[in-house]
Write a protein that holds these residues in place. Sequence first.
Motif, mmCIF file in Angstrom:
data_model
loop_
_atom_site.group_PDB
_atom_site.id
_atom_site.type_symbol
_atom_site.label_atom_id
_atom_site.label_comp_id
_atom_site.label_asym_id
_atom_site.label_seq_id
_atom_site.Cartn_x
_atom_site.Cartn_y
_atom_site.Cartn_z
ATOM 1 N N PRO A 122 2.991 7.907 14.789
ATOM 2 C CA PRO A 122 4.055 7.711 13.789
ATOM 3 C C PRO A 122 5.319 7.066 14.327
ATOM 4 N N GLY A 123 5.590 7.198 15.638
ATOM 5 C CA GLY A 123 6.803 6.606 16.181
ATOM 6 C C GLY A 123 6.666 5.154 16.552
ATOM 7 N N SER A 124 5.489 4.555 16.300
ATOM 8 C CA SER A 124 5.229 3.186 16.748
ATOM 9 C C SER A 124 5.599 2.134 15.704
ATOM 10 N N TYR A 125 5.999 2.553 14.498
ATOM 11 C CA TYR A 125 6.366 1.584 13.466
ATOM 12 C C TYR A 125 7.498 2.161 12.631
ATOM 13 N N SER A 126 8.252 1.272 11.984
ATOM 14 C CA SER A 126 9.405 1.714 11.193
ATOM 15 C C SER A 126 9.450 1.026 9.839
ATOM 16 N N PHE A 127 8.307 0.550 9.341
ATOM 17 C CA PHE A 127 8.261 -0.143 8.061
ATOM 18 C C PHE A 127 7.522 0.729 7.046
ATOM 19 N N ASP A 128 7.750 0.431 5.783
ATOM 20 C CA ASP A 128 7.135 1.207 4.713
ATOM 21 C C ASP A 128 5.709 0.721 4.462
ATOM 22 N N LEU A 129 4.792 1.659 4.245
ATOM 23 C CA LEU A 129 3.411 1.325 3.955
ATOM 24 C C LEU A 129 3.185 1.341 2.438
ATOM 25 N N PRO A 130 2.357 0.446 1.916
ATOM 26 C CA PRO A 130 2.051 0.483 0.477
ATOM 27 C C PRO A 130 1.450 1.836 0.093
ATOM 28 N N ASN A 131 1.802 2.315 -1.095
ATOM 29 C CA ASN A 131 1.244 3.593 -1.530
ATOM 30 C C ASN A 131 -0.160 3.410 -2.084
ATOM 31 N N GLU A 132 -0.805 4.514 -2.371
ATOM 32 C CA GLU A 132 -2.212 4.471 -2.798
ATOM 33 C C GLU A 132 -2.372 3.775 -4.145
ATOM 34 N N ASP A 133 -1.353 3.874 -5.003
ATOM 35 C CA ASP A 133 -1.446 3.215 -6.310
ATOM 36 C C ASP A 133 -1.544 1.699 -6.161
ATOM 37 N N GLU A 134 -0.789 1.147 -5.225
ATOM 38 C CA GLU A 134 -0.830 -0.301 -4.984
ATOM 39 C C GLU A 134 -2.201 -0.732 -4.457
ATOM 40 N N LEU A 135 -2.775 0.069 -3.552
ATOM 41 C CA LEU A 135 -4.090 -0.262 -3.014
ATOM 42 C C LEU A 135 -5.167 -0.151 -4.091
ATOM 43 N N THR A 136 -5.050 0.843 -4.955
ATOM 44 C CA THR A 136 -6.004 0.996 -6.057
ATOM 45 C C THR A 136 -5.912 -0.180 -7.023
ATOM 46 N N ALA A 137 -4.692 -0.651 -7.258
ATOM 47 C CA ALA A 137 -4.502 -1.818 -8.137
ATOM 48 C C ALA A 137 -5.189 -3.047 -7.540
ATOM 49 N N MET A 138 -5.110 -3.200 -6.200
ATOM 50 C CA MET A 138 -5.827 -4.313 -5.540
ATOM 51 C C MET A 138 -7.324 -4.214 -5.811
ATOM 52 N N GLU A 139 -7.880 -3.030 -5.642
ATOM 53 C CA GLU A 139 -9.325 -2.838 -5.839
ATOM 54 C C GLU A 139 -9.727 -3.153 -7.275
ATOM 55 N N THR A 140 -8.883 -2.803 -8.232
ATOM 56 C CA THR A 140 -9.163 -3.116 -9.643
ATOM 57 C C THR A 140 -9.202 -4.625 -9.855
ATOM 58 N N ARG A 141 -8.247 -5.326 -9.269
ATOM 59 C CA ARG A 141 -8.241 -6.793 -9.382
ATOM 60 C C ARG A 141 -9.476 -7.398 -8.723
#
Length: 434
Positions: free
Chosen positions: A101-120
């Motif tokens: 967890p200390g190796s990055y400081s950026f925000d990760l996409p949430n699960e809703d965004e990834l699910t939307a990709m799969e739907t597309r």
Amino acid sequence: MSTEGANSGGSSEMEVDAVAISDSTRKQKAAELMELKNPNMSLAQSIHQMTVIVNGTLEDPACVGLSSDLPETVMKMIAGPEVENPSLYRHLRDSVLLPSPGSYSFDLPNEDELTAMETRHRATLEKLEAKVEDAKENAGEMEVLAARFEIARFAAKCLGKVEAIAAYDKILALPKLSSGKIIDTIMECARVASFYGDTKKNGELVDKAVKLSNEGGDWDRRNRLKVYSAMNKILNRDFKGAASLLVDCIATFSCNELCSYSDFIVYAILTNILHLPRTEVKAKIVDGPEILSILNEIPVVYKLVCSLYDCDYKAFLHTLVEVQPILIADRFLQPHAGYLLRELHVLGYKQFLESYKSVTLESMASSFGVGTEFLDLQLSRFIAAGRLTAKIDKFGGVVETNRPDLKNAQYRETIQKGDLLLNRIQKLARVVDL
């Protein structure tokens, strides 16, 4: 004389311009090919580099020209429109980023965004499948093949390994497929396996493609398959087999979809330095025009081979320290980094000792720029393992070489082979008598 000088100067300028043009053309062609080929193997290299940065295996990314924010760049690329692969994103997030967890400081996409990709993606696949059915009803076999390739390449880019390989299997199941298209399909499928680190599947596919190519493939496919085979051999630590294939392709390299030309040259140098005779190293590596044309891209690796050839052992050993992070940052070489460094040490010590019947530890340590205790420890390990034919007189501080008697060795080998042949003849005679 002035005219001749002017002509020679003009010709040299033309040669430089020609080299510059060919180099820029090669890079442009490489970029175009990398855009067309999925999965993107440069992304696979970046994923590996991200992994070794995050887990701390590569302590100083800057020493190999990598930025510390590479993890953020890679993850945004995978989640962004350029790749948009939710399954790959989840895998890297869960197996690489979250455990550190200390190796990055950026925000990760949430699960809703990834699910939307799969739907597309499901909607896109339905459209592509409908395109295949339309081609079957209203067009010909070529249109069906093109539609199937479109699905397979979409799966290779945006879906997982299983879905991509299944899509390529559907292409291979099409009737009346030419040998060239079969080879192309297998090669693309092999890249999918390589992208996801499935060495076994990659090897099976490459072997199959090579067999088909030998039966009826064109020169370009056979030439590219040499690189595929060489990279597979590197993964399986068959560096001698890879070396001969790589050195054959230096002047005719066209496999930009698998690796960049500079990476290819690094593989060619590191495998061939271990196995090529000294005279061939000079002709094919040190003075190779193709290698000289990209010196600015591979300065450390070229320095390594030149220092060994020039018997500058201090520079050779110091350059090995600089080579280590290069090995770690490469997805093909990192699993064998320790092995390669050990073999290069042996090669340097062996070449040095070939010039002497005996040499003091102090003199040898001075030549390599190390301490006598360090050198004594390394030599004793390699001698005990049978890698160096020498012995150390600890009391006298001397290393004595024991060169094997080549004639006696050949004589013993001939006798052994002769005995084996006689035994086989006797067995055959008994079978004939029966």
